[in-house]
Enzyme design. Structure first.
Site, mmCIF file in Angstrom:
data_model
loop_
_atom_site.group_PDB
_atom_site.id
_atom_site.type_symbol
_atom_site.label_atom_id
_atom_site.label_comp_id
_atom_site.label_asym_id
_atom_site.label_seq_id
_atom_site.Cartn_x
_atom_site.Cartn_y
_atom_site.Cartn_z
ATOM 1 C CE LYS A 57 24.518 -12.660 58.658
ATOM 2 N NZ LYS A 57 24.278 -11.323 58.068
HETATM 3 C C1 LIG Z 1 23.440 -11.027 56.990
HETATM 4 C C2 LIG Z 1 22.946 -9.642 56.826
HETATM 5 C C3 LIG Z 1 21.903 -9.331 55.934
HETATM 6 C C4 LIG Z 1 21.259 -10.361 55.002
HETATM 7 O O1 LIG Z 1 20.498 -11.321 55.674
HETATM 8 P P1 LIG Z 1 20.084 -12.677 54.910
HETATM 9 O O2 LIG Z 1 19.420 -13.498 55.943
HETATM 10 O O3 LIG Z 1 21.382 -13.275 54.433
HETATM 11 O O4 LIG Z 1 19.194 -12.317 53.782
HETATM 12 C C5 LIG Z 1 21.465 -8.024 55.873
HETATM 13 N N1 LIG Z 1 22.036 -7.050 56.623
HETATM 14 C C6 LIG Z 1 23.045 -7.310 57.487
HETATM 15 C C7 LIG Z 1 23.637 -6.200 58.255
HETATM 16 C C8 LIG Z 1 23.535 -8.613 57.631
HETATM 17 O O5 LIG Z 1 24.550 -8.852 58.477
#
Ligand SMILES: *Cc1c(COP(=O)(O)O)cnc(C)c1O
Length: 462
Positions: free
Chosen positions: A112
């Site tokens: 993120k």
């Molecule tokens: C948010 C997140 C995801 C999922 O991503 P999306 O865009 O919601 O599909 C997968 N792995 C980690 C570690 C995350 O923080």
């Protein structure tokens, strides 16, 4: 570049308004009026270029003339200088034709950061131009809060309040939020669950007087700028593996479908993508949708990949809109029905269009843990449980080669589950190794909307 709502009940807006408002006023999601495209030669030219340069090109295609190119370039340089790997998103080979794209070298060790670091700078820039200050209110079950606090701390035109459920997130996750020293950050341990936190955020957004008083905004994954920023690494990794001269497949650990949808966006922009597999844990709404043609909510089950414990993948509405040939009336009907009844029967022609690109795989807890062990034994790479869901999916789905698995978190972010699976305790990387010694600062409040709304108002007006 203009942005329209997937539900078609509100006017088109520019990039600035699409970014700063997040959700469209009619409850839909913003998408560009038309997808910008890159020529083959332009994509070829990304090979070997610094990540920030490709990021400025891709995000610039969506910002159009609303942000001067030099300013955007500077924001990208700054955003990706916070990463502790020179490649920003390095590729690591794990099989004859399989690679990990390591998206976790940012400040909070989760993918993120890739979007949030640039989003924070975009907010500051766009708000500064309007002489405006906004207050971000977010509830986090772990990763979003840390990435948001790391990105927004010290920003001039934005304040941020992060709510987390006390005692229900890992210490590493908590410390990424609570050790920020800047006074535009407030963290609140709520004595309740993540669902309580989310319900409080929802109530705060429904309070028009609070909304206006503090210019409330959110940074969840429906924000189109996050999608644009995530399309970047599809380009950099595919080009490193031979695109545009050959097609590349992706396998994406998925929850809210933001990350996987960004791959679809890269494809619509001209990147030759063979296939995208969405890999889910037991919370398999997406996997079922792509394998059965029905998008049906289930009960949320807690897993060792908690960032994907989601049973309503908000960004799926964007793909639906595309595959019903951009019919806003049909999209609005389908997602209103989903809100009420928790199910959508995807029309056959739309489902066929989805299947041209997408596959879905759901991976159970045992297989996730076993995959951490086998990957360590076969490659020496210590992967986190979210990444393990993606690697495990490779065994269940046919993805024309080379395949990139998106590695979405550093193993040290989930040390207990990783150690339990394979006996190796992952170490925090240099730079954050002193996380446990930093001073924490947070307030503790009951799970009461009125109390927290008063806290947000007082903090924003301070
Ligand atoms: C948010 C997140 C995801 C999922 O991503 P999306 O865009 O919601 O599909 C997968 N792995 C980690 C570690 C995350 O923080």
């Amino acid at each position: 570049m203009r942005y329209v709502s997937t539900r078609g009940q509100c006017p088109a807006v520019g990039f600035t308004d699409a970014v700063l408002s997040g959700l469209a006023p009619d409850g839909g999601l913003y998408v560009p009026e038309a997808w910008p495209t890159f020529s083959r030669a332009r994509i070829e030219g990304f090979a070997g270029k610094p990540y920030a340069e490709v990021a400025a090109a891709v995000i610039g295609a969506f910002a159009g003339d609303e942000i001067p190119a030099a300013d955007l370039r500077e924001m990208c340089e700054e955003a990706y200088a916070t990463f502790n790997h020179k490649a920003v998103v390095p590729l690591v080979q794990i099989g004859p034709d399989a690679f990990l794209a390591e998206l976790f070298h940012g400040p909070s060790l989760a993918f993120k950061d890739v979007a949030m670091q640039i989003l924070a700078r975009l907010y500051d820039h766009l708000l500064g131009a309007q002489g405006r200050t906004q207050t971000i209110l977010c509830a986090t079950s772990g990763d979003t809060g840390g990435a948001a606090v790391e990105a927004f701390r010290g920003r001039k035109n934005v304040k941020i309040v992060a709510l987390f459920p006390e005692g229900r997130i890992s210490e590493v996750q908590r410390r990424f939020m609570t050790t920020a020293e800047e006074d535009n950050v407030a963290c609140v341990a709520v004595t309740g669950t993540f669902d309580d936190c989310q319900a409080i955020v929802k109530q705060a957004f429904q309070d028009q007087s609070l909304r206006q008083a503090v210019d409330l905004t959110g940074v969840n994954s429906i924000n189109f700028a996050r999608i644009a920023a995530q399309a970047v690494y599809y380009f950099t990794t595919a080009v490193a593996l031979g695109a545009p001269h050959r097609k590349v497949s992706f396998c994406v650990p998925s929850g809210n479908f933001g990350d996987a949808f960004a791959g679809y966006v890269a494809m619509r922009m001209g990147l030759p993508v063979a296939r995208i597999a969405t890999a889910t844990n037991a919370n398999d709404i997406l996997a079922r949708a792509f394998e059965t043609g029905r998008y049906v909510r289930g009960a949320v089950q807690p897993t060792i990949s908690p960032a994907m414990d989601i049973q309503s993948a908000s960004n799926f509405e964007r793909l639906y809109f595309e595959t019903v040939k951009r019919e806003p009336v049909e999209t609005a009907r389908a997602f209103q029905a989903f809100a009420e009844a928790g199910a959508i029967d995807i029309p056959p022609s739309a489902y066929a269009a989805m299947r041209e690109v997408f596959r879905g795989v759901s991976i159970g807890e045992d297989e996730t843990a076993r995959t951490i062990v086998s990957t360590l034994n076969e490659t020496g790479e210590l992967i986190d449980p979210h990444t393990a869901v993606g690697v495990a999916a490779l065994r269940h789905v046919d993805l024309p080669g080379p395949v990139v698995v998106l590695s979405t978190a550093h193993a040290a972010k989930f040390p207990d589950d990783v150690a339990k699976a394979c006996g190796a305790m992952p170490a925090l990387p240099r730079g954050v190794a002193n996380l446990a010694d930093r001073r924490e600062r947070f307030d503790r409040l009951p799970a009461e909307a009125e109390t927290i709304k008063a806290y947000v108002r007082a903090f924003a007006e301070r």
